[in-house]
Design a protein around this motif. Structure first.
Motif, PDB file in Angstrom:
ATOM      1  N   ASN A 143       8.579   1.017  18.989  1.00 29.54           N
ATOM      2  CA  ASN A 143       9.438   1.457  17.964  1.00 29.54           C
ATOM      3  C   ASN A 143      10.820   1.440  18.579  1.00 29.54           C
ATOM      4  N   GLU A 144      11.879   1.624  17.913  1.00 24.73           N
ATOM      5  CA  GLU A 144      13.214   2.004  18.022  1.00 24.73           C
ATOM      6  C   GLU A 144      13.461   2.807  19.208  1.00 24.73           C
ATOM      7  N   LEU A 145      12.741   3.888  19.298  1.00 25.14           N
ATOM      8  CA  LEU A 145      12.932   4.988  20.572  1.00 25.14           C
ATOM      9  C   LEU A 145      12.542   4.531  21.755  1.00 25.14           C
ATOM     10  N   HIS A 146      11.432   3.595  21.481  1.00 30.23           N
ATOM     11  CA  HIS A 146      10.677   3.241  22.769  1.00 30.23           C
ATOM     12  C   HIS A 146      11.585   2.317  23.388  1.00 30.23           C
ATOM     13  N   ARG A 147      12.177   1.391  22.420  1.00 27.07           N
ATOM     14  CA  ARG A 147      13.173   0.223  22.922  1.00 27.07           C
ATOM     15  C   ARG A 147      14.447   0.925  23.680  1.00 27.07           C
ATOM     16  N   THR A 148      14.973   1.821  23.312  1.00 28.59           N
ATOM     17  CA  THR A 148      15.719   2.695  23.460  1.00 28.59           C
ATOM     18  C   THR A 148      15.607   3.075  25.241  1.00 28.59           C
ATOM     19  N   VAL A 149      14.524   3.847  25.178  1.00 31.92           N
ATOM     20  CA  VAL A 149      13.960   4.425  26.381  1.00 31.92           C
ATOM     21  C   VAL A 149      14.098   3.452  27.512  1.00 31.92           C
ATOM     22  N   LEU A 150      13.470   2.223  27.340  1.00 34.11           N
ATOM     23  CA  LEU A 150      13.260   1.001  28.197  1.00 34.11           C
ATOM     24  C   LEU A 150      14.300   0.389  28.430  1.00 34.11           C
TER      25      LEU A 150
END
Length: 230
Positions: A100-107
């Protein structure tokens, strides 16, 4: 090329098998032994292990492959932990799947340069196929831009490239592909798809043509709306 695919769920297993079929050497890694056993004969090598364990992760030939793909889909924490450890181990070429977008942001914050979002990309392609019958495929260039293939809409048959106004809404025409009748070495006729080259603005578009464009989905949607409203 040599790949390590960590996470052999629905996405990871299909990716690993397809890469193997394409002639690449693929090591599949998963902590579910049944998944590993199912793919044992389909991949170059399979390993049942917990990739979150740094000692186990270090045992993989990380610096002997061209790319490490973290394809985990159901465990956000495991994905982040494994990626962080790979970065700490100085692994150079990492591709990570985002949930999701949160996961993408963390990566992104970790410094991963190549992040894939297969569910979103598949949904966008399917949405486009619903939007306009004949949408064939797309290849994502960056977060907003795609190369898109679609069958020429009937409304544009007989028009020139200039009259079609394909490029009016910000799309860039890359190619017009059409069936061309050719003969093989023993003289049998068959159809072959070839790019129209050159394809100046006065080129007349024909039924069965495939159009290849570059641009954003918003530009493509604007183009399809203009066709329907014409």
């Amino acid at each position: 090329m040599k790949y390590i695919v960590i996470g052999l769920g629905n996405f990871g297993s299909v990716l690993a098998v397809r890469l193997t079929q394409m002639g690449h050497e693929v090591i599949g890694v998963d902590d579910h032994r049944n998944r590993v056993n199912e793919l044992r004969d389909s991949l170059s090598s399979t390993i049942a292990m917990d990739a979150c364990d740094p000692d186990a992760l270090k045992a993989l030939p990380l610096n002997q492959v061209d790319m490490v793909i973290v394809a985990i889909g159901e465990n956000f924490a495991a994905s982040i932990q494994i990626v962080a450890q790979l970065l700490q181990m100085k692994v150079q070429n990492i591709v990570a799947r985002a949930l999701n977008e949160l996961h993408r942001t963390v990566l992104q914050a970790l410094g991963v340069e190549r992040i894939i979002f297969p569910e979103q990309e598949a949904a966008e392609v399917m949405a486009q196929s619903f939007e306009l019958n004949g949408f064939l495929s797309s290849y994502q260039i960056d977060r907003d831009h795609y190369v898109m293939r679609f069958a020429l809409p009937p409304e544009l048959v007989g028009k020139t490239i200039a009259e079609s106004e394909i490029e009016r809404d910000g799309l860039q025409l890359l190619a017009v592909i059409r069936n061309s009748e050719t003969r093989n070495s023993i003289g049998i006729k068959h159809n072959q798809k070839l790019a129209v080259d050159p394809a100046p603005p006065e080129t007349t578009l024909s039924a069965g043509d495939v159009i290849v464009v570059y641009g954003t989905l918003a530009a493509y949607n604007s183009f399809t709306r203009s066709i329907r409203e014409a």
